[in-house]
Write an enzyme that holds these catalytic residues in place. Structure first.
Site, PDB file in Angstrom:
ATOM      1  N   THR A 203     -67.862  25.219  59.488  1.00 31.01           N
ATOM      2  CA  THR A 203     -67.709  24.164  58.704  1.00 31.01           C
ATOM      3  C   THR A 203     -68.948  23.769  57.929  1.00 31.01           C
ATOM      4  O   THR A 203     -69.262  22.850  56.976  1.00 31.01           O
ATOM      5  CB  THR A 203     -67.287  22.943  59.629  1.00 31.01           C
ATOM      6  OG1 THR A 203     -68.332  22.755  60.544  1.00 31.01           O
ATOM      7  CG2 THR A 203     -65.824  23.339  60.133  1.00 31.01           C
TER       8      THR A 203
ATOM      9  N   ASP B 296     -65.458  30.962  66.148  1.00 32.33           N
ATOM     10  CA  ASP B 296     -65.648  29.993  65.309  1.00 32.33           C
ATOM     11  C   ASP B 296     -66.908  29.281  65.563  1.00 32.33           C
ATOM     12  O   ASP B 296     -67.512  29.422  66.585  1.00 32.33           O
ATOM     13  CB  ASP B 296     -64.329  29.151  66.059  1.00 32.33           C
ATOM     14  CG  ASP B 296     -64.098  27.967  65.227  1.00 32.33           C
ATOM     15  OD1 ASP B 296     -64.341  28.028  64.154  1.00 32.33           O
ATOM     16  OD2 ASP B 296     -63.529  26.755  65.932  1.00 32.33           O
TER      17      ASP B 296
ATOM     18  N   ARG C 151     -53.274  20.359  58.693  1.00 35.68           N
ATOM     19  CA  ARG C 151     -53.174  20.054  59.657  1.00 35.68           C
ATOM     20  C   ARG C 151     -52.622  18.473  59.871  1.00 35.68           C
ATOM     21  O   ARG C 151     -51.777  18.332  60.682  1.00 35.68           O
ATOM     22  CB  ARG C 151     -54.422  19.968  60.663  1.00 35.68           C
ATOM     23  CG  ARG C 151     -54.515  19.595  62.061  1.00 35.68           C
ATOM     24  CD  ARG C 151     -55.691  19.849  62.715  1.00 35.68           C
ATOM     25  NE  ARG C 151     -55.938  21.082  63.112  1.00 35.68           N
ATOM     26  CZ  ARG C 151     -57.145  21.754  63.228  1.00 35.68           C
ATOM     27  NH1 ARG C 151     -58.309  21.089  62.977  1.00 35.68           N
ATOM     28  NH2 ARG C 151     -57.478  22.970  63.578  1.00 35.68           N
TER      29      ARG C 151
ATOM     30  N   LYS D 216     -58.770  28.320  58.963  1.00 39.37           N
ATOM     31  CA  LYS D 216     -59.563  29.555  59.105  1.00 39.37           C
ATOM     32  C   LYS D 216     -59.082  30.394  60.333  1.00 39.37           C
ATOM     33  O   LYS D 216     -59.140  31.615  60.245  1.00 39.37           O
ATOM     34  CB  LYS D 216     -60.921  28.914  59.592  1.00 39.37           C
ATOM     35  CG  LYS D 216     -61.523  28.248  58.323  1.00 39.37           C
ATOM     36  CD  LYS D 216     -62.950  27.973  58.457  1.00 39.37           C
ATOM     37  CE  LYS D 216     -63.187  26.705  59.268  1.00 39.37           C
ATOM     38  NZ  LYS D 216     -62.575  25.522  59.143  1.00 39.37           N
ATOM     39  N   THR D 217     -58.635  29.480  61.483  1.00 41.07           N
ATOM     40  CA  THR D 217     -58.237  30.371  62.553  1.00 41.07           C
ATOM     41  C   THR D 217     -56.814  31.015  62.432  1.00 41.07           C
ATOM     42  O   THR D 217     -56.751  32.153  62.580  1.00 41.07           O
ATOM     43  CB  THR D 217     -58.066  29.314  63.504  1.00 41.07           C
ATOM     44  OG1 THR D 217     -59.195  28.695  64.144  1.00 41.07           O
ATOM     45  CG2 THR D 217     -57.452  30.013  64.862  1.00 41.07           C
TER      46      THR D 217
END
Length: 361
Positions: A175, A126, A234, A81-82
């Site tokens: 989220t 965020d 990640r 997302k970032t």
């Protein structure tokens, strides 16, 4: 490689810095990951549907010479997302400002940020679902009319001074999309949901990252790491770096399937991506409680962890993998859990021995 760089949410249970398969990243790790981020949509791996839709939105905005519509990205931590927010800014040739919902506790905090934005700038917010209600209500007007009302004074003498804002693009990430109020969701022109990655996509992520890290890796080694990465880029990159260390110290520096398997065995990540905590939960459920049902608090005591840790950290992945089920009576293990842990369900044991249970067959 696509993943988020923001710190873990404080409303979630702590995952602990020693958990190699945690989807959140701490401050030190985000600095290491920054070099692996893709810079444009062409370089971004996976999320084909979201990427294609977002490409159309950005191309159309550039053709009109206008700012892009507000974008909402939802999905689990570590899926990109970032990274996508940074790509949006890069594709639009605009600067980006990054903040988070928990950092905006008052409407004045948001007004200060909005009033300092440049025309066309991208504001990445965020964990947007954790923003305070007064700030959230101010954001409605800012997104729709590019205007905020600044309250001056207190009590009966207070007045609202309208402040015009330059056109900007808000990129919100969450989220927990279900916690967003409908009026806020409706103001986003584009909504994209980030899915977990398939192993083949993770292999592409790993090969790309290995090239940037100047690590020699064989296709089988990448496949081994991808299979243990829980569908999250990640985690895949984190495992890659740990396997790289092992290969440099105890092998010839080349990551093969055998080297990857040996390295991840050292770090207690098994073939399905389960770590020590995951296996401890399953072991307690299977060996101490016969596969359940058992209450969450009882299971947490048996594992020696807090209730929130078991519920928020271990259970989501175990449920997604079909190893554990939540029922009104408590947690139960699935046949796949017995098989994965190499154990035989009590019913099969009784059947094999020709014995009956205490109260009959």
């Amino acid at each position: 490689m696509n993943w988020d760089e923001t710190a873990p949410s404080t409303d979630d249970a702590a995952t602990g810095p020693d958990r190699l398969v945690a989807a959140d990243a701490d401050g030190e790790e985000t600095a290491v990951e920054a070099a692996l981020r893709p810079k444009d949509l062409e370089e971004f791996v996976g999320q084909e549907r979201v990427r294609e839709q977002l490409d159309l939105v950005l191309r159309a905005a550039r053709a009109r010479g206008a700012t892009a519509d507000h974008v909402l990205l939802s999905g689990a931590p570590g899926l990109g997302k970032t990274t996508l927010s940074m790509i949006i800014a890069a594709e639009m040739g605009a600067p980006i400002r990054i903040t988070s919902g928990p950092a905006i506790q008052h409407a004045g905090d948001l007004a200060a940020i909005l009033s300092s934005l440049q025309e066309g700038e991208v504001l990445f917010l965020d964990e947007i679902h954790r923003m305070s209600r007064p700030a959230e209500e101010m954001l409605y007007m800012a997104m729709e009319d590019f205007r905020v009302d600044v309250i001056v004074g207190k009590g009966p003498g207070a007045t609202a001074i309208p402040l015009e804002l330059p056109p900007f693009t808000l990129v919100g990430a969450t989220t927990r999309a279900g916690l967003l109020p409908p009026p806020l969701r409706d103001r986003f022109g584009f909504t994209g949901h980030m899915e977990f990655y398939a192993p083949v996509e993770l292999e592409r992520v790993i090969h790309r990252s290995a090239g940037l890290l100047e690590v020699d890796i064989e296709p089988e080694g990448a496949a081994e790491i991808a299979g243990r990465s829980r569908g999250t880029p990640r985690i895949a990159n984190r495992l890659l770096r740990r396997v790289r260390d092992y290969a440099q110290v105890k092998a010839d520096g080349v990551i093969t399937r055998e080297t990857a398997a040996q390295a991840l065995a050292v770090y207690e990540v098994d073939g399905r991506g389960l770590d020590r905590l995951d296996r401890a939960v399953l072991t307690a459920l299977l060996k101490l409680f016969g596969g359940g049902p058992v209450g969450l608090s009882t299971l947490a005591v048996a594992v020696g962890e807090e209730r929130e840790t078991v519920e928020e950290v271990a259970e989501p992945f175990l449920v997604r993998e079909g190893l554990l089920a939540r029922t009104p009576r408590g947690r139960i293990a699935t046949p796949a859990a017995w098989s994965h842990m190499g154990l035989v369900p009590p019913q099969q044991q009784a059947g094999a021995g020709g014995q009956q249970g205490l109260f009959g067959p």
